[in-house]
Motif scaffolding. Structure first.
Motif, PDB file in Angstrom:
ATOM      1  N   GLY A  31       0.789  -1.225   0.000  1.00 29.63           N
ATOM      2  CA  GLY A  31       0.000   0.000   0.000  1.00 29.63           C
ATOM      3  C   GLY A  31       0.819   1.271   0.000  1.00 29.63           C
ATOM      4  O   GLY A  31       0.303   2.358   0.231  1.00 29.63           O
ATOM      5  N   ARG A  32       2.110   1.172  -0.310  1.00 28.62           N
ATOM      6  CA  ARG A  32       3.026   2.316  -0.175  1.00 28.62           C
ATOM      7  C   ARG A  32       2.682   3.512  -1.065  1.00 28.62           C
ATOM      8  O   ARG A  32       3.129   4.616  -0.798  1.00 28.62           O
ATOM      9  CB  ARG A  32       4.460   1.883  -0.414  1.00 28.62           C
ATOM     10  N   LEU A  33       1.900   3.300  -2.131  1.00 27.36           N
ATOM     11  CA  LEU A  33       1.567   4.413  -3.020  1.00 27.36           C
ATOM     12  C   LEU A  33       0.363   5.234  -2.538  1.00 27.36           C
ATOM     13  O   LEU A  33       0.104   6.312  -3.046  1.00 27.36           O
ATOM     14  CB  LEU A  33       1.316   3.917  -4.447  1.00 27.36           C
ATOM     15  N   GLY A  34      -0.386   4.692  -1.569  1.00 27.00           N
ATOM     16  CA  GLY A  34      -1.503   5.431  -0.993  1.00 27.00           C
ATOM     17  C   GLY A  34      -2.799   5.378  -1.766  1.00 27.00           C
ATOM     18  O   GLY A  34      -3.684   6.195  -1.533  1.00 27.00           O
ATOM     19  N   HIS A  35      -2.936   4.400  -2.669  1.00 26.14           N
ATOM     20  CA  HIS A  35      -4.152   4.312  -3.485  1.00 26.14           C
ATOM     21  C   HIS A  35      -5.135   3.258  -2.979  1.00 26.14           C
ATOM     22  O   HIS A  35      -6.108   2.949  -3.656  1.00 26.14           O
ATOM     23  CB  HIS A  35      -3.786   4.018  -4.946  1.00 26.14           C
ATOM     24  N   GLY A  36      -4.867   2.680  -1.812  1.00 25.79           N
ATOM     25  CA  GLY A  36      -5.781   1.695  -1.234  1.00 25.79           C
ATOM     26  C   GLY A  36      -5.628   0.304  -1.816  1.00 25.79           C
ATOM     27  O   GLY A  36      -6.511  -0.530  -1.648  1.00 25.79           O
ATOM     28  N   ASP A  37      -4.520   0.065  -2.529  1.00 18.82           N
ATOM     29  CA  ASP A  37      -4.278  -1.256  -3.112  1.00 18.82           C
ATOM     30  C   ASP A  37      -2.767  -1.498  -3.171  1.00 18.82           C
ATOM     31  O   ASP A  37      -1.994  -0.693  -2.662  1.00 18.82           O
ATOM     32  CB  ASP A  37      -4.913  -1.363  -4.503  1.00 18.82           C
ATOM     33  N   ASP A  38      -2.399  -2.605  -3.768  1.00 17.67           N
ATOM     34  CA  ASP A  38      -0.977  -2.937  -3.934  1.00 17.67           C
ATOM     35  C   ASP A  38      -0.545  -2.853  -5.387  1.00 17.67           C
ATOM     36  O   ASP A  38       0.490  -3.396  -5.770  1.00 17.67           O
ATOM     37  CB  ASP A  38      -0.696  -4.362  -3.433  1.00 17.67           C
ATOM     38  N   GLU A  39      -1.317  -2.156  -6.212  1.00 21.76           N
ATOM     39  CA  GLU A  39      -1.058  -2.101  -7.646  1.00 21.76           C
ATOM     40  C   GLU A  39       0.121  -1.205  -7.990  1.00 21.76           C
ATOM     41  O   GLU A  39       0.334  -0.161  -7.377  1.00 21.76           O
ATOM     42  CB  GLU A  39      -2.296  -1.591  -8.391  1.00 21.76           C
ATOM     43  N   GLU A  40       0.842  -1.619  -9.001  1.00 20.42           N
ATOM     44  CA  GLU A  40       1.924  -0.819  -9.553  1.00 20.42           C
ATOM     45  C   GLU A  40       1.322   0.324 -10.369  1.00 20.42           C
ATOM     46  O   GLU A  40       0.301   0.149 -11.028  1.00 20.42           O
ATOM     47  CB  GLU A  40       2.766  -1.728 -10.446  1.00 20.42           C
ATOM     48  N   GLN A  41       1.943   1.485 -10.324  1.00 20.49           N
ATOM     49  CA  GLN A  41       1.497   2.631 -11.114  1.00 20.49           C
ATOM     50  C   GLN A  41       2.618   3.032 -12.063  1.00 20.49           C
ATOM     51  O   GLN A  41       3.704   3.412 -11.631  1.00 20.49           O
ATOM     52  CB  GLN A  41       1.133   3.812 -10.216  1.00 20.49           C
ATOM     53  N   LEU A  42       2.364   2.925 -13.373  1.00 21.96           N
ATOM     54  CA  LEU A  42       3.372   3.249 -14.382  1.00 21.96           C
ATOM     55  C   LEU A  42       3.563   4.747 -14.572  1.00 21.96           C
ATOM     56  O   LEU A  42       4.621   5.194 -15.015  1.00 21.96           O
ATOM     57  CB  LEU A  42       2.996   2.616 -15.721  1.00 21.96           C
ATOM     58  N   LEU A  43       2.536   5.519 -14.250  1.00 25.21           N
ATOM     59  CA  LEU A  43       2.555   6.980 -14.383  1.00 25.21           C
ATOM     60  C   LEU A  43       2.091   7.580 -13.055  1.00 25.21           C
ATOM     61  O   LEU A  43       1.397   6.916 -12.291  1.00 25.21           O
ATOM     62  CB  LEU A  43       1.601   7.423 -15.496  1.00 25.21           C
ATOM     63  N   PRO A  44       2.428   8.822 -12.779  1.00 21.42           N
ATOM     64  CA  PRO A  44       1.939   9.445 -11.549  1.00 21.42           C
ATOM     65  C   PRO A  44       0.407   9.393 -11.471  1.00 21.42           C
ATOM     66  O   PRO A  44      -0.290   9.661 -12.454  1.00 21.42           O
ATOM     67  CB  PRO A  44       2.427  10.892 -11.663  1.00 21.42           C
ATOM     68  N   LYS A  45      -0.077   9.031 -10.293  1.00 19.44           N
ATOM     69  CA  LYS A  45      -1.523   8.940 -10.037  1.00 19.44           C
ATOM     70  C   LYS A  45      -1.826   9.720  -8.757  1.00 19.44           C
ATOM     71  O   LYS A  45      -1.096   9.591  -7.765  1.00 19.44           O
ATOM     72  CB  LYS A  45      -1.948   7.485  -9.868  1.00 19.44           C
ATOM     73  N   LYS A  46      -2.885  10.540  -8.807  1.00 20.01           N
ATOM     74  CA  LYS A  46      -3.262  11.343  -7.655  1.00 20.01           C
ATOM     75  C   LYS A  46      -3.716  10.453  -6.503  1.00 20.01           C
ATOM     76  O   LYS A  46      -4.485   9.504  -6.703  1.00 20.01           O
ATOM     77  CB  LYS A  46      -4.386  12.314  -8.018  1.00 20.01           C
ATOM     78  N   ILE A  47      -3.247  10.756  -5.297  1.00 25.52           N
ATOM     79  CA  ILE A  47      -3.670  10.042  -4.102  1.00 25.52           C
ATOM     80  C   ILE A  47      -4.954  10.721  -3.606  1.00 25.52           C
ATOM     81  O   ILE A  47      -4.927  11.856  -3.118  1.00 25.52           O
ATOM     82  CB  ILE A  47      -2.588  10.068  -3.003  1.00 25.52           C
ATOM     83  N   GLU A  48      -6.077  10.025  -3.744  1.00 30.27           N
ATOM     84  CA  GLU A  48      -7.380  10.613  -3.461  1.00 30.27           C
ATOM     85  C   GLU A  48      -7.571  10.950  -1.985  1.00 30.27           C
ATOM     86  O   GLU A  48      -8.350  11.839  -1.642  1.00 30.27           O
ATOM     87  CB  GLU A  48      -8.501   9.685  -3.955  1.00 30.27           C
ATOM     88  N   ALA A  49      -6.866  10.296  -1.075  1.00 31.20           N
ATOM     89  CA  ALA A  49      -6.981  10.580   0.351  1.00 31.20           C
ATOM     90  C   ALA A  49      -6.602  12.025   0.679  1.00 31.20           C
ATOM     91  O   ALA A  49      -7.043  12.574   1.691  1.00 31.20           O
ATOM     92  CB  ALA A  49      -6.114   9.619   1.161  1.00 31.20           C
ATOM     93  N   PHE A  50      -5.807  12.653  -0.193  1.00 33.59           N
ATOM     94  CA  PHE A  50      -5.393  14.043   0.016  1.00 33.59           C
ATOM     95  C   PHE A  50      -6.152  15.022  -0.853  1.00 33.59           C
ATOM     96  O   PHE A  50      -5.883  16.218  -0.824  1.00 33.59           O
ATOM     97  CB  PHE A  50      -3.882  14.205  -0.265  1.00 33.59           C
ATOM     98  N   ALA A  51      -7.097  14.530  -1.653  1.00 33.03           N
ATOM     99  CA  ALA A  51      -7.877  15.418  -2.533  1.00 33.03           C
ATOM    100  C   ALA A  51      -8.819  16.244  -1.671  1.00 33.03           C
ATOM    101  O   ALA A  51      -9.435  15.742  -0.737  1.00 33.03           O
ATOM    102  CB  ALA A  51      -8.651  14.615  -3.569  1.00 33.03           C
ATOM    103  N   GLY A  52      -8.924  17.519  -1.974  1.00 34.26           N
ATOM    104  CA  GLY A  52      -9.738  18.432  -1.173  1.00 34.26           C
ATOM    105  C   GLY A  52     -11.059  18.585  -1.706  1.00 34.26           C
ATOM    106  O   GLY A  52     -12.075  18.535  -1.776  1.00 34.26           O
TER     107      GLY A  52
END
Length: 144
Positions: free
Chosen positions: A123-144
């Motif tokens: 879960g190190r990327l903060g997206h609620g899963d263990d998926e690899e991200q090939l491109l930058p993806k916004k972490i929704e937990a910090f979305a205002g």
């Protein structure tokens, strides 16, 4: 990583290119401001808030499979010898700060959003899963 290690990673760059990357170097109009030196890659933010990376994707320590997401340029980009502009525009926002580790990277955008890419195990990327991200993806937990 020590300053010596970061300098060693940058040592393969030409003197002119390195000067372009150093903030405030005389005679350069476009310069990188913040940068991060990780174990296998470097991340740079230019004067316009755009991201560039260079380095090499290496095998994961856990299972020895390759990490195609480390550089954040998408599928198939495994090695870049010079800083190369990333395809992500961070939703049109300027990057203001970067951080990199051996298998993932984080960037803070001017609007306060946080983006991540790389190996998603634990879960190190903060997206609620263990998926690899090939491109930058916004972490929704910090979305205002």
């Amino acid at each position: 990583m020590t300053a010596h290690g970061a300098a060693a990673r940058l040592s393969g760059l030409s003197k002119e290119l390195l000067f372009d990357l150093v903030e405030g170097h005389p005679g350069r109009e476009r310069a990188a401001t913040p940068m991060a030196a990780a174990a296998y890659h470097n991340i740079f933010i230019d004067g316009e808030g755009r991201l560039s990376t260079c380095g090499r994707s290496v095998p994961y320590a856990t299972d020895e499979t390759s990490c195609p997401s480390l550089l954040g340029h998408g599928e198939g980009v495994m090695h870049l010898n010079v800083p190369t502009l990333m395809p992500s525009t961070l939703g049109g926002e300027r990057a203001v700060s970067v951080s990199g580790k051996s298998s993932h990277s984080l960037v803070l955008a001017a609007d306060g959003s946080v983006w991540s890419w790389g190996h998603g195990a634990y879960g190190r990327l903060g997206h609620g899963d263990d998926e690899e991200q090939l491109l930058p993806k916004k972490i929704e937990a910090f979305a205002g």
